[in-house]
Design an enzyme around this catalytic site. Sequence first.
Site, PDB file in Angstrom:
ATOM      1  N   MET A  56     -77.788 -41.703  -5.509  1.00 11.30           N
ATOM      2  CA  MET A  56     -78.669 -42.839  -5.770  1.00 11.30           C
ATOM      3  C   MET A  56     -80.010 -42.337  -6.317  1.00 11.30           C
ATOM      4  O   MET A  56     -81.000 -43.064  -6.320  1.00 11.30           O
ATOM      5  CB  MET A  56     -78.866 -43.660  -4.496  1.00 11.30           C
ATOM      6  CG  MET A  56     -77.537 -44.230  -3.988  1.00 11.30           C
ATOM      7  SD  MET A  56     -77.674 -45.700  -2.973  1.00 11.30           S
ATOM      8  CE  MET A  56     -78.611 -45.099  -1.601  1.00 11.30           C
ATOM      9  N   GLY A  62     -80.903 -31.137  -1.572  1.00 12.57           N
ATOM     10  CA  GLY A  62     -79.544 -31.488  -1.173  1.00 12.57           C
ATOM     11  C   GLY A  62     -78.719 -31.913  -2.376  1.00 12.57           C
ATOM     12  O   GLY A  62     -77.585 -31.438  -2.581  1.00 12.57           O
ATOM     13  N   HIS A  63     -79.300 -32.792  -3.200  1.00 13.21           N
ATOM     14  CA  HIS A  63     -78.586 -33.215  -4.419  1.00 13.21           C
ATOM     15  C   HIS A  63     -78.349 -32.016  -5.339  1.00 13.21           C
ATOM     16  O   HIS A  63     -77.277 -31.878  -5.936  1.00 13.21           O
ATOM     17  CB  HIS A  63     -79.410 -34.246  -5.198  1.00 13.21           C
ATOM     18  CG  HIS A  63     -79.665 -35.525  -4.465  1.00 13.21           C
ATOM     19  ND1 HIS A  63     -80.918 -35.903  -4.039  1.00 13.21           N
ATOM     20  CD2 HIS A  63     -78.828 -36.522  -4.091  1.00 13.21           C
ATOM     21  CE1 HIS A  63     -80.842 -37.075  -3.445  1.00 13.21           C
ATOM     22  NE2 HIS A  63     -79.588 -37.478  -3.455  1.00 13.21           N
ATOM     23  N   GLN A 174     -72.722 -33.130   3.754  1.00 14.93           N
ATOM     24  CA  GLN A 174     -72.307 -33.223   5.154  1.00 14.93           C
ATOM     25  C   GLN A 174     -73.287 -34.062   5.981  1.00 14.93           C
ATOM     26  O   GLN A 174     -72.922 -34.610   7.014  1.00 14.93           O
ATOM     27  CB  GLN A 174     -72.176 -31.799   5.725  1.00 14.93           C
ATOM     28  CG  GLN A 174     -71.955 -31.699   7.229  1.00 14.93           C
ATOM     29  CD  GLN A 174     -70.628 -32.293   7.677  1.00 14.93           C
ATOM     30  OE1 GLN A 174     -69.685 -32.400   6.892  1.00 14.93           O
ATOM     31  NE2 GLN A 174     -70.556 -32.690   8.943  1.00 14.93           N
ATOM     32  N   LYS A 175     -74.543 -34.194   5.521  1.00 16.77           N
ATOM     33  CA  LYS A 175     -75.486 -35.032   6.271  1.00 16.77           C
ATOM     34  C   LYS A 175     -74.899 -36.426   6.472  1.00 16.77           C
ATOM     35  O   LYS A 175     -75.020 -37.016   7.529  1.00 16.77           O
ATOM     36  CB  LYS A 175     -76.836 -35.144   5.546  1.00 16.77           C
ATOM     37  CG  LYS A 175     -77.812 -36.041   6.325  1.00 16.77           C
ATOM     38  CD  LYS A 175     -79.124 -36.205   5.633  1.00 16.77           C
ATOM     39  CE  LYS A 175     -79.089 -37.099   4.433  1.00 16.77           C
ATOM     40  NZ  LYS A 175     -79.009 -38.547   4.764  1.00 16.77           N
ATOM     41  N   ASP A 176     -74.257 -36.945   5.425  1.00 17.61           N
ATOM     42  CA  ASP A 176     -73.628 -38.264   5.503  1.00 17.61           C
ATOM     43  C   ASP A 176     -72.164 -38.080   5.896  1.00 17.61           C
ATOM     44  O   ASP A 176     -71.245 -38.411   5.134  1.00 17.61           O
ATOM     45  CB  ASP A 176     -73.753 -38.973   4.156  1.00 17.61           C
ATOM     46  CG  ASP A 176     -75.208 -39.173   3.769  1.00 17.61           C
ATOM     47  OD1 ASP A 176     -75.908 -39.894   4.471  1.00 17.61           O
ATOM     48  OD2 ASP A 176     -75.649 -38.569   2.774  1.00 17.61           O
ATOM     49  N   SER A 211     -83.542 -35.781   2.814  1.00 17.47           N
ATOM     50  CA  SER A 211     -83.116 -37.145   2.537  1.00 17.47           C
ATOM     51  C   SER A 211     -84.181 -37.791   1.667  1.00 17.47           C
ATOM     52  O   SER A 211     -85.381 -37.527   1.856  1.00 17.47           O
ATOM     53  CB  SER A 211     -82.999 -37.929   3.855  1.00 17.47           C
ATOM     54  OG  SER A 211     -82.985 -39.318   3.598  1.00 17.47           O
ATOM     55  N   SER A 212     -83.749 -38.629   0.739  1.00  9.99           N
ATOM     56  CA  SER A 212     -84.735 -39.344  -0.085  1.00  9.99           C
ATOM     57  C   SER A 212     -85.637 -40.185   0.807  1.00  9.99           C
ATOM     58  O   SER A 212     -86.803 -40.421   0.496  1.00  9.99           O
ATOM     59  CB  SER A 212     -84.026 -40.238  -1.095  1.00  9.99           C
ATOM     60  OG  SER A 212     -83.135 -39.462  -1.869  1.00  9.99           O
TER      61      SER A 212
HETATM   62  O1  PAF Z   1     -74.890 -40.994  -0.608  1.00  5.85           O
HETATM   63  C1  PAF Z   1     -75.289 -41.746  -1.534  1.00  5.85           C
HETATM   64  O2  PAF Z   1     -76.268 -41.459  -2.232  1.00  5.85           O
HETATM   65  C2  PAF Z   1     -74.548 -43.046  -1.812  1.00  5.85           C
HETATM   66  O3  PAF Z   1     -74.091 -43.623  -0.633  1.00  5.85           O
HETATM   67  C3  PAF Z   1     -73.414 -42.890  -2.831  1.00  5.85           C
HETATM   68  C4  PAF Z   1     -72.315 -41.964  -2.322  1.00  5.85           C
HETATM   69  C5  PAF Z   1     -73.963 -42.350  -4.136  1.00  5.85           C
HETATM   70  C6  PAF Z   1     -72.766 -44.255  -3.102  1.00  5.85           C
HETATM   71  O4  PAF Z   1     -73.702 -45.140  -3.610  1.00  5.85           O
END
Ligand code: PAF
Length: 309
Positions: A56, A62-63, A174-176, A211-212
């Site tokens: 998003m 992390g990204h 893995q955070k999510d 995290s954002s």
């Molecule tokens: O983790 C995220 O940023 C969002 O939940 C995802 C996987 C891009 C789906 O919108």
Amino acid sequence: MSGIPRGTGTEVENLSVQADDIRSQSVVVARYIRDARRLVEAARAAGATVGLVPTMGFFHEGHLSLMRAARDECGYSVVSIFVNPTQFGDGEDLGSYPRDMEHDLELAAAEGMDLVFAPSAAEMYGGGQGTMVEPGRVAAGLCGRSRPGHFRGVATVVAKLFNIIGPDAAYFGQKDAQQAAVVRAMADDLDFHTRIRVMPTVREPDGLAMSSRNSYLSTDERRQAAVLYQALTRVRQAALAGECSASALVQSLEREIGEQPAVELEYAQVVDPDTMQPVAQLGKRALAVVAARVGPARLIDNILIKRRD
Ligand code: PAF
């Protein structure tokens, strides 16, 4: 990847978007599904495997770690940037979710992404969204309970992204952990050919998971938020020292997190990492998971814990 058509001037002319929308800092940006499909199909025809990092936006380390994994493992790497409205509930932070497209494009370019897919909500959901992907039991507890409909929105948008990009591999953090389990189950149940790769949580020096939403925190809230990882680390040590009772571990999480006044615990549990169902006693592997409100932010974290054998 060399030998694979990239978003060169020729493609820019062919794409149905404004030229200045397309190229930024030498990364190709597709705003429309048909353009993304065309570019990915060309890469695949040239023999590349395709990796997708769904995001998003508002990139942090992390990204970037997910993008590096995609780039290392796949011939053609796509990162999607889409703040997905269907995964936000009423009163949640859809409107205020942090966004910085220009900076994200610079970072995606620096990480060697071949394509950024950045559709609008109208492009993704223009005709309304009559059909939704309803995840199973794995989505029922934890964040699924606190955020009704959230994983339905996640599963739906991820299924759409998989259908648009057709990735060989897709990268999640893995955070999510529950999101990763929901996506894995969805990909299995709906027979997607995409391999789901779950990469380690990237942390700040004091352990706070990146995290954002950390950008919402005041200095004091940011300091107190570090308790989440500290408490998780403590229960991992307790498990290694022989504590097998999930309720004892949960109490330890509740006690330690409860000491920080700015941190309002939403849940603390010990669950099976695949099914996300609570366990009473530690098996070989379990996941300690927490969610908390810290000021305006809702933060989640988890740690894999092992029983002493
Ligand atoms: O983790 C995220 O940023 C969002 O939940 C995802 C996987 C891009 C789906 O919108």
